[in-house]
Design an enzyme around this catalytic site. Structure first.
Site, mmCIF file in Angstrom:
data_model
loop_
_atom_site.group_PDB
_atom_site.id
_atom_site.type_symbol
_atom_site.label_atom_id
_atom_site.label_comp_id
_atom_site.label_asym_id
_atom_site.label_seq_id
_atom_site.Cartn_x
_atom_site.Cartn_y
_atom_site.Cartn_z
ATOM 1 N N CYS A 461 0.797 -1.277 0.044
ATOM 2 C CA CYS A 461 0.039 -0.251 -0.107
ATOM 3 C C CYS A 461 0.614 1.171 -0.071
ATOM 4 O O CYS A 461 0.496 2.084 -0.810
ATOM 5 C CB CYS A 461 -0.982 0.058 1.132
ATOM 6 S SG CYS A 461 -0.225 -0.362 2.666
ATOM 7 N N ASP A 585 -7.713 5.411 -1.411
ATOM 8 C CA ASP A 585 -7.250 3.965 -0.698
ATOM 9 C C ASP A 585 -6.591 3.055 -1.794
ATOM 10 O O ASP A 585 -7.055 2.603 -2.791
ATOM 11 C CB ASP A 585 -8.344 3.246 -0.171
ATOM 12 C CG ASP A 585 -8.050 2.155 0.832
ATOM 13 O OD1 ASP A 585 -7.019 1.698 0.766
ATOM 14 O OD2 ASP A 585 -8.925 1.933 1.580
ATOM 15 N N HIS A 587 -5.752 0.044 -1.082
ATOM 16 C CA HIS A 587 -5.822 -1.221 -1.026
ATOM 17 C C HIS A 587 -7.027 -2.059 -2.027
ATOM 18 O O HIS A 587 -7.266 -3.232 -1.792
ATOM 19 C CB HIS A 587 -6.494 -1.494 0.588
ATOM 20 C CG HIS A 587 -5.361 -0.943 1.660
ATOM 21 N ND1 HIS A 587 -5.584 0.410 2.032
ATOM 22 C CD2 HIS A 587 -4.345 -1.411 1.970
ATOM 23 C CE1 HIS A 587 -4.306 0.533 3.081
ATOM 24 N NE2 HIS A 587 -3.650 -0.480 2.955
#
Length: 634
Positions: A461, A585, A587
């Protein structure tokens, strides 16, 4: 009911977002730009006068200024007035006359029509307000000022772009004992004469590949202007630019990129009888003679109204534009004609806040980081009122108007793969009442897990956040390097001694500090780091984060704890302390479907504690925030 008192009132219409480029504490002059195709007294843009007499910042050097403006400003736009900021002269009306007089002299230097009413604008030294005057029969003040709400629509719904690109080779024969400048001037004049030659043919055609029915090119010869209007020529003579303009443009946002575009090609007659057969002649150059071939690539763009005759578009826009650019290149070539022959290339730009493109001619012999090229860009930034810490006029920022299409800005190509860009645009509101939103400035690419067929789920990440940040610096033209892969990031950390060689190829996590090392090594970018002991403390940093987005505008990496995110903005109510964080994000593991990403919350506003009491940032974990700083460069 209409107000009859305003029927005959002179109105100045302002389209440019930034009218004053000079601070009120300094003296200076600006050129107000309009168009003969727009209503009188319509100000489209403003250029700062940077060539003035040493003794007086309000006295332009008209020779240098006209040379610069002729190169920068597309045909179809013109000087319609000037604005003066004077810190010493309290006589506003006197300054207005000086402004009108200066713009009249500038128009004369540019060979623009003199029989035009001009605008004189003055910054009142006592109040700081801008007061407008016009020269009709006398100089008179104007109180009716209209700021157009949709300036792009105002300009581009009625206008289109003409484009002409032409490679030119100038053979210059000269004696080694005699000056070469005159020979280059004569060669240039000979080419300029060809543009007006009765046998020269211009071919106009659309560049819109989406048209289901292709329009046939229109052929125009210079001699057509001298022919009687016979039935054979009447169709061509009556055609307007709107012949190549299409109704489907109404469904697109008006802009330079989405405007109708007409490509103009030029063909010189190399055979056939002359109109007036010349007598044979030859030029004798005594002594030793040499041949120098000077190569140019002329690229001209012009703005035209759609109801302009195509023939007039050629004679009044394209031909003068070609001649102007050719002479500009000649003047740039003369100082170093033999010692270091320049390689000149025109580039078109649409700087932030400008409604029309400008043209800059760069010498490709110099790299973009060389001081000579940097100084040229600094002068352009000063003239256009652009910040001196952002590379807005580098060659990589130049546009190709013939390939620009609506939606092209939504994706940027990297190794043939389209990546989502600016995914935060249009997402729902944050829910903060009375807050001030501060966002990332400029564009970025969205990098997330499993992209490029690379499985980094569970550990990559921070790498993906770093890739997003690097993409921001690349798109804003601060760097030309490609976005680094995970392995290249690891190799950089090993090279600087932060990691052992065994780190390369591993699945080890990295954090904000490692990201700062990589940005420094690969981009020369320094970073500020904010440490918080707990996720509960992050809202306390909102004021500082808002200031970062307002001044630096770069994406922020949030690391530490167990996860890494990219922060794109904050919404902060200083009075109540209520705040939200715009999180991108990394992820996410799905396909690059923007609806799926936004609806799934992979890009969206997050509160530290939501309405259900759920903590987005963990209260028992520390966090490091990496704030990349903009390099101070042009």
């Amino acid at each position: 009911m209409a107000d009859d008192s305003n029927e005959n009132k002179t109105t100045i219409r302002i389209l440019c977002r930034k009218l004053l480029l000079i601070t009120k504490s300094e003296s200076g002059i600006q050129w107000l730009i309009g168009s003969p195709f727009l209503p009188t007294f319509t100000i489209v843009s403003t250029f700062r006068c940077i060539n003035t007499l040493t003794s007086d910042p309000l006295s332009p050097d008209f020779s240098k200024e006209s040379d610069d403006m002729r190169a920068l400003l597309p045909r179809g736009f013109e000087v319609i007035g000037s604005l003066i900021v004077s810190t010493s002269n309290p006589n506003v009306e006197g300054s207005a006359r000086d402004a009108i007089d200066a713009s009249g002299k500038m128009r004369k230097a540019l060979s623009q029509l003199e029989n035009r009413s001009l605008v004189g604008a003055v910054v009142d030294p006592s109040s700081g307000d801008i007061r407008f005057f016009v020269s009709n029969s006398v100089v008179e003040p104007v109180t009716s000022i209209v700021f157009e709400d949709h300036p792009e629509k105002y300009v581009w719904e009625r206008g289109c772009i003409l484009h002409c690109e032409l490679p030119i080779k100038l053979p210059v024969y000269y004696s080694v004992k005699d000056p070469k400048e005159n020979m280059l001037k004569r060669a240039t004049e000979a080419v300029a004469a060809k543009f007006r030659d009765p046998k020269t043919t211009y071919v106009l055609e659309t560049v819109d590949e989406s048209m289901t029915e292709a329009l046939q090119p229109i052929i125009i010869q210079n001699r057509d202007y001298d022919l009687e209007d016979t039935s054979q020529k009447s169709n061509t003579k009556s055609l307007l630019c709107s012949h190549f303009c299409f109704e489907d443009r109404k469904h697109k946002s008006p802009s330079v990129e989405n405007a109708d575009k007409i490509q103009v090609s030029l063909f010189l007659a190399t055979s056939g009888p002359s109109v007036k057969p010349p007598a044979p002649c030859a030029e004798y150059i005594p002594g030793e003679a040499k041949l120098l071939v000077v190569e140019y690539k002329v690229k001209v763009i012009c703005y035209a109204t759609k109801d302009l005759l195509l023939m007039d578009a050629i004679s009044k826009l394209i031909i003068p534009g070609l001649v102007d650019q050719l002479h500009t290149m000649k003047n740039m070539t003369l100082p170093n004609l033999l010692s270091q022959h320049p390689k000149l290339h025109p580039h078109h730009f649409i700087p932030p806040g400008f409604l029309h493109p400008i043209t800059a001619i760069y010498d490709s012999l110099y790299g973009e980081t060389e001081m000579k090229q940097v100084e040229i860009r600094k002068c352009l930034h000063m003239r256009l009122g652009l910040p001196l810490d952002r590379p807005l006029l580098r060659i990589a920022s130049a546009i190709d108007l013939l390939t620009a299409k609506e939606g092209a800005s939504g994706n940027i190509l990297r190794k043939g793969t389209p990546l989502l860009k600016d995914v935060h645009i249009g997402i729902p509101s944050s829910g903060v009442h009375g807050g001030v939103v501060s966002l990332v400035q400029g564009s970025y690419e969205y990098y997330h897990y499993l992209q490029d067929g690379f499985d980094d789920s569970g550990w990559g990440c921070a790498y993906r956040s770093l890739q997003t940040i690097v993409s921001w610096f690349k798109i804003q033209q601060y760097t030309a390097i490609h976005v680094p892969s995970h392995r290249e990031i690891q190799e950089s950390l090993v090279e600087i001694g932060d990691k052992d060689a065994s780190f390369i190829g591993s699945r080890d996590w990295i954090g904000a500090i490692e990201l700062s090392f990589v940005l420094d090594k690969l981009l020369g970018v320094s970073c500020k780091v904010i440490n918080v002991r707990s996720g509960d403390e992050l809202p306390e940093k909102c004021r500082e984060l808002a200031m970062h987005f307002e001044t630096q505008g770069t994406p922020i990496m949030i690391g530490g704890g167990v996860l890494a995110y990219t922060l794109l903005g904050v919404d902060y109510n200083e009075a109540s302390g209520d705040c939200a964080f715009l999180i991108l994000d990394p992820h996410y593991t799905g396909s690059d479907d923007i609806k799926k990403i936004v609806n799934g919350g992979w890009c969206g506003w997050k509160k530290a504690v939501d309405s259900k009491g759920k903590h987005f940032f963990l209260h028992n974990k520390f966090y490091n925030l990496l704030l990349p700083q903009r390099p101070n460069m042009v």
